[in-house]
Design a protein around this motif. Structure first.
Motif, short mmCIF file in Angstrom:
data_model
loop_
_atom_site.label_atom_id
_atom_site.label_comp_id
_atom_site.label_asym_id
_atom_site.label_seq_id
_atom_site.Cartn_x
_atom_site.Cartn_y
_atom_site.Cartn_z
N ALA A 1 17.82 80.78 -56.33
CA ALA A 1 17.18 79.66 -56.04
C ALA A 1 17.39 78.94 -54.88
O ALA A 1 16.43 77.93 -54.38
N VAL A 2 18.23 79.12 -53.84
CA VAL A 2 18.15 78.52 -52.66
C VAL A 2 17.75 79.24 -51.42
O VAL A 2 17.85 79.00 -50.26
N ILE A 3 17.41 80.72 -51.77
CA ILE A 3 16.92 81.38 -50.80
C ILE A 3 15.66 81.79 -50.84
O ILE A 3 15.06 82.17 -51.76
N THR A 4 14.84 81.45 -49.75
CA THR A 4 13.42 81.50 -49.85
C THR A 4 13.00 83.19 -50.14
O THR A 4 13.34 84.07 -49.20
N PRO A 5 12.09 83.11 -51.28
CA PRO A 5 11.61 84.56 -51.53
C PRO A 5 10.61 84.98 -50.54
O PRO A 5 9.96 84.18 -50.04
N PHE B 1 14.18 89.59 -49.88
CA PHE B 1 13.94 90.53 -48.41
C PHE B 1 14.39 89.62 -47.54
O PHE B 1 14.15 88.41 -47.36
N LEU B 2 15.05 90.14 -46.56
CA LEU B 2 15.46 89.36 -45.45
C LEU B 2 14.45 88.76 -44.70
O LEU B 2 14.82 87.85 -43.91
N GLU B 3 13.24 89.21 -44.49
CA GLU B 3 12.34 88.74 -43.60
C GLU B 3 11.89 87.45 -43.94
O GLU B 3 11.74 86.40 -43.05
N GLY B 4 11.96 86.92 -45.24
CA GLY B 4 11.83 85.53 -45.62
C GLY B 4 12.95 84.47 -45.36
O GLY B 4 12.68 83.34 -44.57
N VAL B 5 14.03 85.21 -44.97
CA VAL B 5 15.17 84.29 -44.81
C VAL B 5 15.02 84.00 -43.42
O VAL B 5 15.25 82.90 -42.56
#
Length: 377
Positions: A81-85, A122-126
Motif C-alpha cells: 500500500a505504501v510502495i508505488t506500483p 517492480f523496482l522501476e516504479g520505486v
C-alpha cells in the motif's frame, strides 16, 4: 475510489471511466488533426499555461493516489500500500459494437466499462517515484522497499520485480524465464543502480553506503560474480533461481546503463552536485563538496609529522588532476566543504586558498595548467 473483488480486480467507477473516455477521445482527435502540421502557431499567456499545468499536476496527483490505493498483490501484501506500483492491466468488461469491421472482419467496439488488474511490485516504479519525494518521504519508502519482495535478502540486493509466481503469460516474455533469471526477478543492474543513485541524491548517505557495500560491483565477491568486478552485466542471478550455484553470478556482460548511473554516483561521492558555478557577482567559482564515508579513507603514507593530516582518499579530476582529501581523523564527509585548499600548478608554483574562485577556477577548467589539488577538512 475503485471497487475491487476478491481477486484484486478493480472495477473502474463510472465517473472515472467517463473521464478516461473523454481524455482518450480528445487525444485521438488531436493526433488525427495534427498528423500533418500546418506550421501555424498560437500564443498563450503565462497565466493560461500555468492554469493548464496546475490542472495536469492535479490529475497526475490523483492518479498516483489511486495507484497507491490499488497497490500491488502477489507476496507483498504488508507493504504494497505504501510502495508505488509500476504496471497495471486494463480490460474492457462491457462494450457495444459499432457495426463496422476491420480488414480481417473483426468488429469495432466502443468501451462502456473497464476493470484494472494489478501486478507484483517492480523496482522501476520505486526509483521513479523517489525522484518526486523529499528526503523524509524517500526514507519511509526505502524502509518499506527493504521489507518487500523486491529485496533479495541473501544477496542483499534488489531485484527487478518481486515474485511473478501465478501471473498470467499475458505479462509477456518475462514469464518465459525461470525465477531469478533475466526479467523474472533477477537483479537488473541498471535498475538497481538507478535506485541507489536516488538514495544518494536524496542525501540518504547511511542507507546508500550500506547498500553500496553489498549491491555495487567494487564491493561484491568477484568469485561469486564470475567475472571482473570492473565489468557490468545485464543482470545478476538472484536467490530466486533454482540452482544455488548461480546465485550472484553476472550474466551478459555489456556496457549497460548501470555504467552511466555509476558515473553519476561517483561524481556525487567525490565531487558533489555542482563543481563550477557563478557567485552573486557573476564570477566563476569552483567548490568540491564530497559525500564520503569514513571507512573509505586510508592512512596517509606520506605524512611526515603530527601536523600532517593522517587520513586520505585520492582520485583524478578530469583524468589528469590529482586530487586528495585529507582529514585528521577518520570521519564521514557528507556534503562537507573543505576548510582550505593547496593547489599545485605545473610550473612548480603552489597556492593556498580558502575558496577557489575566478582565475584559479578557470585554470582548473583548462586542466593542463594544474598538477594537483589537496583539500583539507
Amino acid at each position: 475510489m475503485p471497487i475491487h473483488d476478491s481477486e484484486g480486480i478493480f472495477k473502474v467507477p463510472q465517473p472515472l471511466f467517463l473521464y478516461w473516455d473523454a481524455v482518450a477521445t480528445a487525444r485521438e482527435e488531436y493526433r488525427t488533426e495534427t498528423a500533418l502540421f500546418s506550421g501555424e502557431t498560437r500564443e498563450y499567456s503565462s497565466d493560461d499555461i500555468a492554469k493548464l499545468i496546475r490542472r495536469w499536476m492535479k490529475q497526475i496527483g490523483l492518479g498516483i493516489n489511486r495507484a497507491h490505493v490499488i497497490g500491488s498483490h502477489g507476496h507483498d501484501q504488508k507493504v504494497a500500500a505504501v510502495i508505488t506500483p509500476t504496471y497495471f492491466s486494463y480490460n474492457v468488461t462491457k462494450w457495444e459494437e459499432t457495426g463496422f469491421h476491420n480488414d480481417e472482419g473483426h468488429p469495432f467496439c466502443i468501451a462502456k466499462e473497464m476493470a484494472v488488474g494489478k501486478f507484483p511490485l517492480f523496482l522501476e516504479g520505486v526509483a521513479r517515484v523517489m525522484k518526486t519525494m523529499d528526503k523524509k518521504q524517500a526514507a519511509v519508502l526505502y524502509e518499506h522497499v527493504k521489507q518487500s519482495g523486491l529485496r533479495d535478502n541473501e544477496l542483499k540486493m534488489y531485484t527487478l520485480s518481486s515474485t511473478l509466481a501465478g501471473q498470467s503469460y499475458d505479462m509477456g516474455r518475462m514469464m518465459g524465464f525461470s525465477s531469478g533469471w533475466l526479467e523474472n526477478q533477477s537483479v537488473w543492474m541498471d535498475q538497481s543502480y538507478k535506485y541507489y543513485l536516488e538514495l544518494i541524491k536524496k542525501g540518504m548517505f547511511d542507507q546508500f553506503f550500506e547498500e553500496m557495500r553489498s549491491g555495487m560491483l567494487p564491493f561484491i565477491d568477484g568469485q561469486k560474480y564470475g567475472r571482473s568486478v570492473m565489468e557490468c552485466s545485464s543482470f545478476i542471478v538472484s536467490s530466486a533461481f533454482e540452482d544455488p550455484n548461480f546465485f550472484g553470478r553476472g550474466v551478459l556482460a555489456r556496457l549497460s546503463g548501470s555504467a552511466a548511473e555509476f558515473l553519476s554516483i561517483w561524481k556525487l561521492m567525490f565531487i558533489g552536485d555542482t563543481l563550477f558555478q557563478l557567485n552573486e557577482g557573476g564570477k566563476l567559482e569552483m567548490q568540491l563538496v564530497p559525500s564520503l564515508p569514513a571507512w573509505l579513507f586510508r592512512e596517509n603514507e606520506f605524512a611526515q609529522s603530527r601536523a600532517d593530516k593522517k587520513y586520505v582518499i585520492r582520485f583524478k579530476l578530469f583524468t589528469s588532476i590529482n586530487v586528495a582529501y585529507f582529514t585528521a581523523t577518520p570521519k564521514d564527509l557528507f556534503g562537507v566543504k573543505p576548510l582550505r585548499y593547496t593547489i599545485g600548478l605545473r610550473d612548480g608554483s603552489i597556492m593556498s586558498v580558502d575558496t577557489i574562485s575566478s582565475t584559479l577556477a578557470a585554470n582548473i577548467r583548462k586542466v593542463v595548467l594544474i598538477d594537483y589539488i589537496h583539500a583539507y577538512f
